[in-house]
Scaffold this motif. Structure first.
Motif, PDB file in Angstrom:
ATOM      1  N   TYR A 153      -1.795  -3.924   1.073  1.00 52.10           N
ATOM      2  CA  TYR A 153      -1.400  -4.302  -0.495  1.00 52.10           C
ATOM      3  C   TYR A 153      -2.237  -3.285  -0.639  1.00 52.10           C
ATOM      4  N   THR A 155       0.226  -1.066  -4.264  1.00 48.87           N
ATOM      5  CA  THR A 155       0.358  -2.532  -4.676  1.00 48.87           C
ATOM      6  C   THR A 155       1.263  -2.440  -6.166  1.00 48.87           C
ATOM      7  N   ASN A 199      -4.126 -10.113  -4.062  1.00 44.24           N
ATOM      8  CA  ASN A 199      -3.150 -10.995  -2.941  1.00 44.24           C
ATOM      9  C   ASN A 199      -3.576 -12.265  -2.326  1.00 44.24           C
TER      10      ASN A 199
END
Length: 343
Positions: free
Chosen positions: A25, A29, A35
């Motif tokens: 992440y 992303t 997340n």
């Protein structure tokens, strides 16, 4: 069973949930995604090792064991998101086991969730194909000027007045100069930069974009060549300002963080190719003594201004604005724009 959706089909009130590990992440992303990892970084690495070198079945069982410990927390967090949004869209790297399994489980217990088809890879394919197209639809007004002329402040003021801007330095988390990452923390990836640029162009209100003149490289980030070409073909404005105001702005910007002295000195050591080691040491000593204005002015005169001078001679300027007064410079640009653009 669960529904799947393509990124291009997303609309309305939704939230994207990246179920990959924290490290994945942090590298890149989909902008705006939250997340909620199924595995932490160590678990993901261990599963991958077992998958590649021992047994796929063993890796899957490990995945089930690790995920089961985190399911109560994932359930609670996704339930909250579902209460506040019409859709919760889950994705992993390719739309595989992680997002599919969690989607199926959530839907089986009444927490509606949708899987993003193709995961992050599918989204990345959209960015790769659509970013050149979006760029071809816009015209750039490019603001040039020496370091400290307040080009970024001017961009932000234009944005506050309703104009579309593309802030490369914000998206790159870098100010575009050798000392450009001082006080800004970790660098971002090329993929994340391109995603943020894509978002800016996709969400624009018009086809006229104000942007700051940049070289093709901002720190570790490279601006795509087709965007650079469109900027060269755009209209160009020159920002000028007094050395006193420029120095004041630079000192304010670069010394506002706690570890700025250390970061500045570390960056100054990279100047060895352009400035003698003796002078770099003098700068470092002055920084430790708090003589920021002296260092900033000397760097501008000896290093930054000569470096940018040839670059700025490449263009013909539609307008020159004095940015000692940013508000007046912005108004002057608006007046020019009304004349340049027919009603």
């Amino acid at each position: 069973m669960y529904n799947t959706i393509d990124y291009e089909q997303l609309e309305g009130d939704y939230v994207l949930v990246d179920v990959r590990s924290p490290k994945e992440y942090s590298e890149f992303t989909i902008p705006g995604a939250v997340n909620l990892p199924i595995f932490d970084d160590e678990e993901r690495e261990l599963i991958g090792t077992v998958y590649n070198h021992e047994s796929i079945d063993k890796a899957k069982k490990m995945g089930v064991d690790f995920a089961s410990k985190r399911l109560p927390l994932l359930y609670e967090e996704i339930k909250k998101l579902r209460e506040n949004h019409d859709k919760v869209i889950l994705f992993c790297e390719r739309g595989g086991y992680r997002s599919s399994s969690l989607c199926a489980l959530l839907n089986s217990i009444g927490i509606g969730a949708v899987k993003l088809r193709g995961g992050y890879k599918g989204y990345r394919a959209v960015v790769n194909s659509m970013l050149p197209k979006l760029n071809s639809e816009v015209s750039y007004i490019v603001i040039h000027g020496y370091t400290g002329t307040g080009k970024t402040k001017l961009l932000k003021m234009l944005e506050s007045r309703g104009y579309d801007i593309l802030d490369f330095e914000m998206h790159a988390n870098h100010r575009g100069s050798l000392l450009g990452d001082v006080g800004l923390g970790s660098r971002i990836s090329q993929k994340q930069f391109e995603s943020l640029v894509y978002d800016s162009l996709k969400n624009r209100k018009s086809d006229m974009i104000f942007v700051e003149g940049e070289s093709s490289r901002i720190g570790n980030i490279v601006i795509p060549h087709y965007i650079m070409q469109s900027m060269r073909e755009g209209k160009h404005i020159l920002a000028v300002g007094s050395i006193e105001m420029r120095v004041r702005r630079i000192v304010e910007e670069y010394t506002k963080e706690k570890n700025s002295d250390k970061d500045i000195i570390n960056s100054l050591e990279k100047l060895g190719r352009n400035i003698s080691a003796r002078r770099v040491e003098e700068y470092a000593r002055d920084i430790r003594l708090g003589n920021y204005h002296q260092v900033a002015e000397d760097l501008m005169i000896r290093y930054y201004d000569p470096m940018y001078e040839n670059e700025m001679k490449e263009f013909e300027y539609e307008l020159t604005v004095n940015t000692d007064n940013i508000q007046k410079a912005c108004l002057d640009m608006e007046k020019w724009l009304k004349k340049a653009k027919p009603e």
